[in-house]
Each structure stands twice: as structure tokens, then as C-alpha cells.
Motif scaffolding. Structure first.
Motif, PDB file in Angstrom:
ATOM      1  N   ASP A   1      -9.126   1.345  -5.528  1.00 14.96           N
ATOM      2  CA  ASP A   1      -9.812   1.502  -3.975  1.00 14.96           C
ATOM      3  C   ASP A   1      -8.133   2.285  -3.611  1.00 14.96           C
ATOM      4  N   VAL A   2      -8.152   2.465  -2.001  1.00 15.51           N
ATOM      5  CA  VAL A   2      -7.177   2.991  -1.207  1.00 15.51           C
ATOM      6  C   VAL A   2      -7.499   1.898   0.323  1.00 15.51           C
ATOM      7  N   MET A   3      -5.885   1.453   0.719  1.00 14.09           N
ATOM      8  CA  MET A   3      -6.210   0.935   1.897  1.00 14.09           C
ATOM      9  C   MET A   3      -5.481   2.235   2.529  1.00 14.09           C
ATOM     10  N   ILE A   4      -6.169   2.547   4.012  1.00 11.50           N
ATOM     11  CA  ILE A   4      -5.162   2.923   4.994  1.00 11.50           C
ATOM     12  C   ILE A   4      -5.404   1.973   6.771  1.00 11.50           C
ATOM     13  N   GLU A   5      -3.738   2.027   6.573  1.00 14.02           N
ATOM     14  CA  GLU A   5      -3.249   0.485   7.974  1.00 14.02           C
ATOM     15  C   GLU A   5      -4.201  -0.467   7.654  1.00 14.02           C
ATOM     16  N   GLY A   6      -4.342  -0.848   6.407  1.00 16.03           N
ATOM     17  CA  GLY A   6      -5.144  -1.883   5.775  1.00 16.03           C
ATOM     18  C   GLY A   6      -6.245  -1.818   5.671  1.00 16.03           C
TER      19      GLY A   6
ATOM     20  N   VAL B   1       0.191   0.979  -5.484  1.00 11.55           N
ATOM     21  CA  VAL B   1       1.261   2.152  -4.615  1.00 11.55           C
ATOM     22  C   VAL B   1       1.232   2.587  -3.989  1.00 11.55           C
ATOM     23  N   SER B   2       2.392   1.943  -2.973  1.00  8.40           N
ATOM     24  CA  SER B   2       2.192   2.348  -1.359  1.00  8.40           C
ATOM     25  C   SER B   2       2.760   3.531  -0.839  1.00  8.40           C
ATOM     26  N   THR B   3       3.212   3.297  -0.101  1.00 12.44           N
ATOM     27  CA  THR B   3       3.518   5.580   0.193  1.00 12.44           C
ATOM     28  C   THR B   3       3.238   5.014   2.210  1.00 12.44           C
ATOM     29  N   GLU B   4       3.626   6.195   2.456  1.00 15.33           N
ATOM     30  CA  GLU B   4       3.523   6.465   4.032  1.00 15.33           C
ATOM     31  C   GLU B   4       3.212   8.589   4.614  1.00 15.33           C
ATOM     32  N   LEU B   5       2.381   8.085   5.293  1.00 16.05           N
ATOM     33  CA  LEU B   5       2.808   9.112   5.671  1.00 16.05           C
ATOM     34  C   LEU B   5       2.961   9.348   6.453  1.00 16.05           C
ATOM     35  N   MET B   6       3.742  10.953   6.853  1.00 12.19           N
ATOM     36  CA  MET B   6       4.851  10.799   8.060  1.00 12.19           C
ATOM     37  C   MET B   6       4.328  12.360   8.826  1.00 12.19           C
TER      38      MET B   6
ATOM     39  N   PRO C   1       4.698   6.420  10.837  1.00  6.61           N
ATOM     40  CA  PRO C   1       4.674   6.070   9.654  1.00  6.61           C
ATOM     41  C   PRO C   1       2.567   5.472   9.359  1.00  6.61           C
ATOM     42  N   THR C   2       2.651   6.354   8.068  1.00 18.08           N
ATOM     43  CA  THR C   2       0.555   5.403   8.061  1.00 18.08           C
ATOM     44  C   THR C   2       0.657   4.856   6.768  1.00 18.08           C
ATOM     45  N   PRO C   3       0.206   4.492   6.829  1.00 19.13           N
ATOM     46  CA  PRO C   3       1.209   3.334   5.394  1.00 19.13           C
ATOM     47  C   PRO C   3      -0.377   3.665   4.716  1.00 19.13           C
ATOM     48  N   ILE C   4      -0.317   3.967   3.642  1.00 17.13           N
ATOM     49  CA  ILE C   4      -1.244   4.446   2.620  1.00 17.13           C
ATOM     50  C   ILE C   4      -1.169   3.723   1.434  1.00 17.13           C
ATOM     51  N   ASP C   5      -1.832   2.691   0.731  1.00 16.82           N
ATOM     52  CA  ASP C   5      -2.156   1.716  -0.794  1.00 16.82           C
ATOM     53  C   ASP C   5      -3.048   2.123  -1.845  1.00 16.82           C
ATOM     54  N   TYR C   6      -2.419   2.578  -2.601  1.00 15.14           N
ATOM     55  CA  TYR C   6      -3.402   2.888  -3.476  1.00 15.14           C
ATOM     56  C   TYR C   6      -3.707   1.742  -5.260  1.00 15.14           C
ATOM     57  N   LEU C   7      -5.065   1.342  -4.554  1.00 21.45           N
ATOM     58  CA  LEU C   7      -5.503   0.603  -5.952  1.00 21.45           C
ATOM     59  C   LEU C   7      -5.388   1.335  -7.277  1.00 21.45           C
ATOM     60  N   MET C   8      -4.594   1.085  -8.658  1.00 25.69           N
ATOM     61  CA  MET C   8      -4.752   1.595  -9.617  1.00 25.69           C
ATOM     62  C   MET C   8      -5.085   0.654 -11.037  1.00 25.69           C
ATOM     63  N   ARG C   9      -6.166   1.253 -11.996  1.00 23.50           N
ATOM     64  CA  ARG C   9      -6.098   0.475 -13.434  1.00 23.50           C
ATOM     65  C   ARG C   9      -5.526   1.791 -13.887  1.00 23.50           C
ATOM     66  N   ASN C  10      -5.500   1.340 -15.244  1.00 21.75           N
ATOM     67  CA  ASN C  10      -5.197   2.011 -16.642  1.00 21.75           C
ATOM     68  C   ASN C  10      -6.850   2.287 -16.880  1.00 21.75           C
ATOM     69  N   VAL C  11      -7.296   3.278 -16.950  1.00 20.65           N
ATOM     70  CA  VAL C  11      -8.539   3.345 -17.806  1.00 20.65           C
ATOM     71  C   VAL C  11      -8.321   3.977 -19.232  1.00 20.65           C
ATOM     72  N   ASN C  12      -7.848   3.902 -20.489  1.00 22.30           N
ATOM     73  CA  ASN C  12      -8.672   4.102 -21.906  1.00 22.30           C
ATOM     74  C   ASN C  12      -6.750   5.401 -21.696  1.00 22.30           C
TER      75      ASN C  12
END
Length: 219
Positions: A175-180, A146-151, A157-168
Motif C-alpha cells: 500500500d502507498v499513502m500520499i498526503e494520507g 517507510v515514510s518519505t517526502e517528495l521535495m 513537501p509531499t508526504p508519501i508513506d509505503y506499507l511493506m511486508r516481508n515475503v519470503n
């Protein structure tokens, strides 16, 4: 501000529902897509919920750090798959490790970061806005990004990406990626050398006592 904000954001990744605590004083994005997946909705709803709590209880949290810690722990359990993230951080050192040892390591990292960075979540200044950009599938069916931006006014804008998985049936961040900059990769690199010399339990105990620090770095 930016050089100080990025390490705080990255450190906060372990603390709780990653997209949210890092944005004390942020506003929910007015420009989010009308149609959101369950994963993206989790990110946005978490942001709104935790933002509201931080704004309404800021004085209480400042007065009583133990209450802030309890709040963070609650959100951590709710939105962050920290055991899975810990296995990724451990990498080859975690192969064959027991669930108990992995959890000990995960909890020790969380405690270490909370002690050092928890109150900084109440100190981020300004009125940034948070907007959802896109969602893409991760390779190998591992989940979604899920890709977002902090304005923030006067800043790119600061790009912030969230890596997610379905758990039950529940989408959780691992994991989170801030500016890569990846939270998982950052700490994986940091702990590689200590884990070559010591056991997971020993490293976890040093994190608990503060003789070793989880130290995210800015890009």
C-alpha cells in the motif's frame, strides 16, 4: 501541478515498486539516514534504479510504449505485492475467493491503470528530490511503514508513506499513502458497489475491456 500530480502518484502505486515510478526526473535524496533497514533500503534502491532507467531510456519509452509497459511489469513483479494488495482492495468481497480470481483482479487493475497512466510517468516536470524520513512497525506484526517526502522547489513537501511486508525474505510494498490518501482504501471504496452486484471475474473482465475504469481521486 499538485492537483494533477497526486492522482498520478496514487494511480502509479499499482504499477510498480511504488516509491519509484511516480518520480520520473527525481533525484536520490542526499539526506537519507546513514543507517537504513532492509525495507527502507529497498525503497531507496528502487528509486535510484528506476530513476536511472527512466532518464536513460526516456526516448525509447516514448517511442515504444510496449517497452515501457514491459519495464513497468518487470518492476511490478519485483517490488509490489499486488496479490496481497488486491485482497485488501477486495475486502469482504474477496473472502473465500480463489487465488486465481484474486490474481485476475490484480492483473486487470494493473493493466487498466497502465493503459491510462503509464506514459504520465515520463511527463512529470521539474526536479524534485526524494528523502527518507523514518520507519515504524505496523500494528500486529503486519510489516513496516517507510515514510518519505517528495521535495519540489516552491512547494511544500509531499508526504508519501509505503506499507511493506516481508515475503519470503524480500520486502515488498502493498500500500502507498500520499498526503494520507491510501491506494488500498481508495480502490476499496471505488469497487465496493460494483462487487456487490457482480463477481470478481466480471469486474476484472470489465476492467480489461475498459468498460470500467480504475479512477483514483485527488484529496
Amino acid at each position: 501541478m499538485k492537483s494533477k500530480l497526486i492522482p498520478a502518484l496514487l494511480a502509479s502505486a499499482l504499477l510498480a515498486a511504488l516509491p519509484t515510478l511516480v518520480q520520473a526526473q527525481a533525484r536520490p535524496a542526499p539526506s537519507a539516514p546513514a543507517a537504513q533497514s532492509d525495507a527502507a533500503r529497498t525503497v531507496m534502491e528502487s528509486s535510484t534504479r528506476i530513476l536511472t532507467s527512466l532518464e536513460q531510456r526516456r526516448a525509447e519509452f516514448r517511442k515504444n510504449p510496449a517497452v515501457l509497459r514491459q519495464f513497468i511489469e518487470s518492476e511490478l513483479s519485483r517490488g509490489f505485492d499486488r496479490d496481497y494488495a488486491a485482497r485488501l482492495v477486495l475486502g469482504v468481497h474477496g473472502r473465500g475467493a480463489s487465488d486465481a480470481d484474486v490474481r485476475l483482479f490484480a492483473d486487470a487493475m494493473a493493466d487498466n491503470l497502465m493503459q491510462r497512466y503509464g506514459t504520465t510517468l515520463l511527463d512529470i516536470q521539474g526536479k524534485p528530490s526524494f528523502r527518507l524520513r523514518s520507519e515504524t512497525a505496523l500494528p500486529g506484526g503486519r510489516g513496516v511503514k517507510v515514510s518519505t517526502e517528495l521535495m519540489r522547489a516552491g512547494n511544500e513537501p509531499t508526504p508519501i508513506d509505503y506499507l511493506m511486508r516481508n515475503v519470503n525474505g524480500q520486502w515488498k510494498i502493498f500500500d502507498v499513502m500520499i498526503e494520507g490518501i491510501s491506494y488500498v482504501q481508495t480502490f476499496k471504496n471505488q469497487f465496493d458497489a460494483p462487487l456487490r452486484q457482480k463477481s470478481i471475474v466480471q469486474v476484472a473482465n470489465e476492467l480489461r475491456t475498459g468498460s470500467m475504469q480504475a479512477a483514483p481521486r485527488a484529496k
